[in-house]
Motif scaffolding. Structure first.
Motif, PDB file in Angstrom:
ATOM      1  N   ALA A  72       0.812  -1.192  -0.196  1.00 15.61           N
ATOM      2  CA  ALA A  72       0.178  -0.002  -0.028  1.00 15.61           C
ATOM      3  C   ALA A  72       1.027   1.049   0.008  1.00 15.61           C
ATOM      4  O   ALA A  72       2.058   1.201   0.576  1.00 15.61           O
ATOM      5  N   ASP A  73       0.250   2.400  -0.581  1.00 15.24           N
ATOM      6  CA  ASP A  73       1.089   3.561  -0.698  1.00 15.24           C
ATOM      7  C   ASP A  73       0.161   4.519  -0.686  1.00 15.24           C
ATOM      8  O   ASP A  73      -0.657   5.005  -1.539  1.00 15.24           O
ATOM      9  N   ALA A  74       0.262   5.593   0.336  1.00 16.85           N
ATOM     10  CA  ALA A  74      -0.618   6.491   0.666  1.00 16.85           C
ATOM     11  C   ALA A  74       0.022   7.892   0.974  1.00 16.85           C
ATOM     12  O   ALA A  74       1.089   8.124   1.362  1.00 16.85           O
ATOM     13  N   LEU A  75      -0.858   9.001   0.793  1.00 14.18           N
ATOM     14  CA  LEU A  75      -0.341  10.232   0.969  1.00 14.18           C
ATOM     15  C   LEU A  75      -1.396  10.897   1.861  1.00 14.18           C
ATOM     16  O   LEU A  75      -2.506  10.907   1.821  1.00 14.18           O
ATOM     17  N   VAL A  76      -0.790  11.331   3.094  1.00 13.70           N
ATOM     18  CA  VAL A  76      -1.796  11.617   4.257  1.00 13.70           C
ATOM     19  C   VAL A  76      -1.483  13.199   4.752  1.00 13.70           C
ATOM     20  O   VAL A  76      -0.198  13.520   4.848  1.00 13.70           O
ATOM     21  N   ASN A  77      -2.326  14.022   4.783  1.00 11.94           N
ATOM     22  CA  ASN A  77      -2.069  15.351   5.407  1.00 11.94           C
ATOM     23  C   ASN A  77      -2.007  15.285   6.926  1.00 11.94           C
ATOM     24  O   ASN A  77      -2.532  14.531   7.618  1.00 11.94           O
ATOM     25  N   ASP A  78      -1.351  16.019   7.410  1.00 10.36           N
ATOM     26  CA  ASP A  78      -0.778  16.201   8.744  1.00 10.36           C
ATOM     27  C   ASP A  78      -0.733  17.519   9.330  1.00 10.36           C
ATOM     28  O   ASP A  78       0.024  18.310   8.784  1.00 10.36           O
ATOM     29  N   SER A  79      -1.073  17.837  10.646  1.00 11.52           N
ATOM     30  CA  SER A  79      -1.150  19.123  10.981  1.00 11.52           C
ATOM     31  C   SER A  79       0.467  19.659  11.421  1.00 11.52           C
ATOM     32  O   SER A  79       0.727  20.661  11.386  1.00 11.52           O
ATOM     33  N   GLY A  80       1.332  18.455  11.471  1.00  9.84           N
ATOM     34  CA  GLY A  80       2.676  19.033  11.830  1.00  9.84           C
ATOM     35  C   GLY A  80       2.907  19.324  13.253  1.00  9.84           C
ATOM     36  O   GLY A  80       3.962  19.895  13.658  1.00  9.84           O
ATOM     37  N   MET A  81       1.886  19.018  14.084  1.00 12.71           N
ATOM     38  CA  MET A  81       2.032  19.481  15.608  1.00 12.71           C
ATOM     39  C   MET A  81       2.209  18.352  16.286  1.00 12.71           C
ATOM     40  O   MET A  81       2.135  17.164  15.882  1.00 12.71           O
ATOM     41  N   PRO A  82       3.186  18.341  17.228  1.00 15.96           N
ATOM     42  CA  PRO A  82       3.545  17.238  17.937  1.00 15.96           C
ATOM     43  C   PRO A  82       2.387  16.686  19.196  1.00 15.96           C
ATOM     44  O   PRO A  82       1.468  17.309  19.195  1.00 15.96           O
ATOM     45  N   ASP A  83       2.500  15.417  19.764  1.00 17.54           N
ATOM     46  CA  ASP A  83       1.674  15.029  20.514  1.00 17.54           C
ATOM     47  C   ASP A  83       1.265  15.810  21.555  1.00 17.54           C
ATOM     48  O   ASP A  83       2.030  16.761  22.024  1.00 17.54           O
TER      49      ASP A  83
END
Length: 270
Positions: A72-83
């Motif tokens: 599988a190969d996906a592209l995911v948007n992420d906030s870039g914020m830490p935990d």
């Protein structure tokens, strides 16, 4: 930011072999998927999907005899914020916990609360409850276990990790989960992608990661006893009582894993 995540797993099966897979990105990240993580098999076989008791998206198939590859190969948007870090989060008394959290107070296959309870209360019983107690557990486990891929053993339990003082990320998570449950804090196992973004090199070989969530106040919070610092770019795949509930692949017949590759990279791809 965007993160490219994916895997390739190659098997050799001497006969047709049923498989159950927990390899799909968790539904809580569905709105972040720019390119979905469609499961691809070579050779192509029919795939059925269902949600398990914990809400994880699972796939069923029968691998043919011979060489068989899943990817599988996906592209995911992420906030870039830490935990999230919430030192004000309180510990909810057991009698006021939501019913949905109660199963995560109980012992499970890899988290022997009955064997670890006395140790937990001696080690953490005199400290403050809530967030500080979970963090104290993470600090202890982080110091207590020596990390190393050469220490990996898929049958190691929390009690064995405590006694052997070595393991991989799942062992850190199992011991911390067991201690939390002993201290009346619901805790659940998480598996997913976690890259090296924001950390200092050298970087190790990429693999799926294991961490855990603890229920404090009125919500679940992410904790990571292995890294023991807030990290950026976690992409959740599945949650359960322990690693037994979220096995990446459960196979029902003899087989050999001939290849295994995972990637988690911050990308400028649009």
């Amino acid at each position: 930011m965007q993160i490219r995540v994916g895997f390739e797993m190659a098997y050799r099966c001497p006969q047709p072999t049923p498989m159950i897979l927990a390899l799909s990105i968790h539904y809580s990240r569905a709105s972040d998927l720019v390119r979905p993580d469609y499961l691809v098999s070579n050779p192509s076989v029919p795939v059925a999907a269902y949600r398990d008791l914990f809400g994880n998206w699972c796939s069923r198939l029968v691998a043919p005899a011979g060489h068989f590859v899943l990817s599988a190969d996906a592209l995911v948007n992420d906030s870039g914020m830490p935990d999230v870090v919430a030192p004000w989060a309180t510990q909810t008394p057991v009698e006021h916990l939501p019913e949905s959290t109660l199963v995560f107070l109980l012992g499970s296959r890899y988290c022997e609360t009955d064997q670890l309870s006395e140790i937990a209360w001696q080690q953490f019983g005199s400290g403050p409850p809530g967030w500080a107690r979970v963090q104290a557990i993470c600090d202890f486990v982080h110091r207590h276990i020596e990390f190393g891929y050469q220490h990996a053993r898929r049958t190691r339990s929390a009690m064995e990790a405590y006694n052997e003082r070595r393991g991989v990320c799942r062992d850190f998570a199992h011991l911390a989960i067991a201690f939390c449950r002993c201290m009346n804090i619901p805790a659940r196992y998480c598996t997913g992608y976690l890259g090296d973004y924001g950390t200092e090199p050298p970087y190790g070989t990429m693999d799926f990661a294991g961490w855990f969530e603890a229920f404090l106040g009125d919500r679940w919070y992410t904790f990571d006893a292995r890294n023991n610092t807030p990290r950026v770019g976690r992409v959740l795949i599945a949650r359960g009582r322990d690693a037994c509930d979220v096995a990446l692949a459960s196979t029902f017949g003899p087989n050999t894993l001939e290849g295994f590759r995972v990637w988690t990279d911050v990308t400028s791809e649009q």
